[in-house]
Design a protein around this motif. Structure first.
Motif, PDB file in Angstrom:
ATOM      1  N   ILE A   1       0.842  -1.201   0.000  1.00  0.00           N
ATOM      2  CA  ILE A   1       0.000   0.000   0.000  1.00  0.00           C
ATOM      3  C   ILE A   1       0.877   1.251   0.000  1.00  0.00           C
ATOM      4  CG2 ILE A   1      -1.656   1.354   1.358  1.00  0.00           C
ATOM      5  CD1 ILE A   1      -2.870  -1.350   2.256  1.00  0.00           C
ATOM      6  N   ALA A   2       1.912   1.266   0.831  1.00  0.00           N
ATOM      7  CA  ALA A   2       2.812   2.423   0.891  1.00  0.00           C
ATOM      8  C   ALA A   2       3.525   2.644  -0.431  1.00  0.00           C
ATOM      9  CB  ALA A   2       3.823   2.240   2.023  1.00  0.00           C
ATOM     10  N   ALA A   3       4.006   1.566  -1.042  1.00  0.00           N
ATOM     11  CA  ALA A   3       4.723   1.699  -2.316  1.00  0.00           C
ATOM     12  C   ALA A   3       3.804   2.238  -3.404  1.00  0.00           C
ATOM     13  CB  ALA A   3       5.315   0.354  -2.720  1.00  0.00           C
ATOM     14  N   ILE A   4       2.595   1.734  -3.466  1.00  0.00           N
ATOM     15  CA  ILE A   4       1.653   2.215  -4.481  1.00  0.00           C
ATOM     16  C   ILE A   4       1.257   3.657  -4.202  1.00  0.00           C
ATOM     17  CG2 ILE A   4      -0.684   1.902  -5.392  1.00  0.00           C
ATOM     18  CD1 ILE A   4      -0.173  -1.138  -4.947  1.00  0.00           C
ATOM     19  N   GLU A   5       1.085   3.990  -2.941  1.00  0.00           N
ATOM     20  CA  GLU A   5       0.726   5.367  -2.595  1.00  0.00           C
ATOM     21  C   GLU A   5       1.870   6.323  -2.938  1.00  0.00           C
ATOM     22  OE1 GLU A   5      -1.602   7.631   0.999  1.00  0.00           O
ATOM     23  OE2 GLU A   5      -0.557   5.763   1.447  1.00  0.00           O
ATOM     24  N   LEU A   6       3.094   5.899  -2.726  1.00  0.00           N
ATOM     25  CA  LEU A   6       4.241   6.733  -3.106  1.00  0.00           C
ATOM     26  C   LEU A   6       4.306   6.929  -4.620  1.00  0.00           C
ATOM     27  CD1 LEU A   6       7.086   5.430  -0.778  1.00  0.00           C
ATOM     28  CD2 LEU A   6       6.230   7.778  -0.900  1.00  0.00           C
ATOM     29  N   ALA A   7       3.957   5.878  -5.347  1.00  0.00           N
ATOM     30  CA  ALA A   7       4.052   5.937  -6.802  1.00  0.00           C
ATOM     31  C   ALA A   7       2.906   6.689  -7.453  1.00  0.00           C
ATOM     32  CB  ALA A   7       4.111   4.520  -7.364  1.00  0.00           C
ATOM     33  N   SER A   8       1.704   6.614  -6.863  1.00  0.00           N
ATOM     34  CA  SER A   8       0.557   7.182  -7.567  1.00  0.00           C
ATOM     35  C   SER A   8      -0.330   8.088  -6.720  1.00  0.00           C
ATOM     36  CB  SER A   8      -0.293   6.052  -8.153  1.00  0.00           C
ATOM     37  OG  SER A   8      -0.768   5.218  -7.137  1.00  0.00           O
ATOM     38  N   GLY A   9       0.124   8.507  -5.561  1.00  0.00           N
ATOM     39  CA  GLY A   9      -0.698   9.380  -4.730  1.00  0.00           C
ATOM     40  C   GLY A   9      -1.699   8.586  -3.922  1.00  0.00           C
ATOM     41  N   SER A  10      -2.852   9.170  -3.683  1.00  0.00           N
ATOM     42  CA  SER A  10      -3.882   8.522  -2.871  1.00  0.00           C
ATOM     43  C   SER A  10      -5.158   8.322  -3.681  1.00  0.00           C
ATOM     44  CB  SER A  10      -4.189   9.380  -1.644  1.00  0.00           C
ATOM     45  OG  SER A  10      -3.042   9.551  -0.868  1.00  0.00           O
ATOM     46  N   PRO A  11      -5.114   7.390  -4.631  1.00  0.00           N
ATOM     47  CA  PRO A  11      -6.303   7.195  -5.460  1.00  0.00           C
ATOM     48  C   PRO A  11      -7.450   6.558  -4.678  1.00  0.00           C
ATOM     49  CG  PRO A  11      -4.661   5.534  -5.973  1.00  0.00           C
ATOM     50  CD  PRO A  11      -4.032   6.498  -4.997  1.00  0.00           C
TER      51      PRO A  11
END
Length: 157
Positions: A64-74
């Motif tokens: 979750i953290a890696a995806i949030e870092l990569a794409s914001g907070s979708p």
């Protein structure tokens, strides 16, 4: 950078972990078992629900953290994360057996035939999120500074 989804889910995970811990303690007290499981089915089930949570949540929080870092907070990441946490609560209750555990038995029958993995919900989340993470990986790995613009970063030859 503040990661609102990761922080929220980590806080929810801490609360679920405490809840699962209390449930283990309650059944240990009622069954008068102070150490181990004593071979008691109720204690074993609650201990496994708690242990399974502890085994799966670290990798999910990292994803979750890696995806949030990569794409914001979708919005979809909020939704998937929330559904995951609801699934973990349902798993904790379903491990007790009884009327609520019947859904778990149906799921176990289906999943043993289709997937040999121990936690299908975790696997589904990782399979769903991994392509998105891999697509964004170059953005995560980029070094933000050029060496020639920052003398303190230059390596003496």
């Amino acid at each position: 950078m503040i990661l609102p989804i990761t922080l929220t889910i980590a806080g929810a995970a801490a609360l679920v972990n405490i809840w699962l811990m209390i449930r283990v303690g309650q059944v240990r007290s009622s069954e008068k078992i102070s150490v181990g499981d004593g071979g008691n089915e109720k204690v074993i089930r609650r201990m496994r629900a708690h242990a399974n949570f502890g085994e799966s949540i670290p990798i999910v929080l990292i994803l979750i953290a890696a995806i949030e870092l990569a794409s914001g907070s979708p919005t979809w990441l909020w939704t998937v994360s929330g559904v995951y946490m609801l699934g973990r609560v349902a798993h904790g209750v379903g491990m007790d057996g009884g009327a609520l555990g019947q859904g778990r038995m149906v799921r176990a029958e289906w999943s043993e035939r289709s997937c040999p993995c121990s936690s299908r919900l975790d696997l589904a989340l990782m399979l769903f999120l991994s392509p998105i993470l891999l697509q964004r990986m170059p953005a995560l790995c980029r070094f933000p500074y050029r060496r020639d613009n920052h003398p303190q970063l230059q390596i003496p030859m």
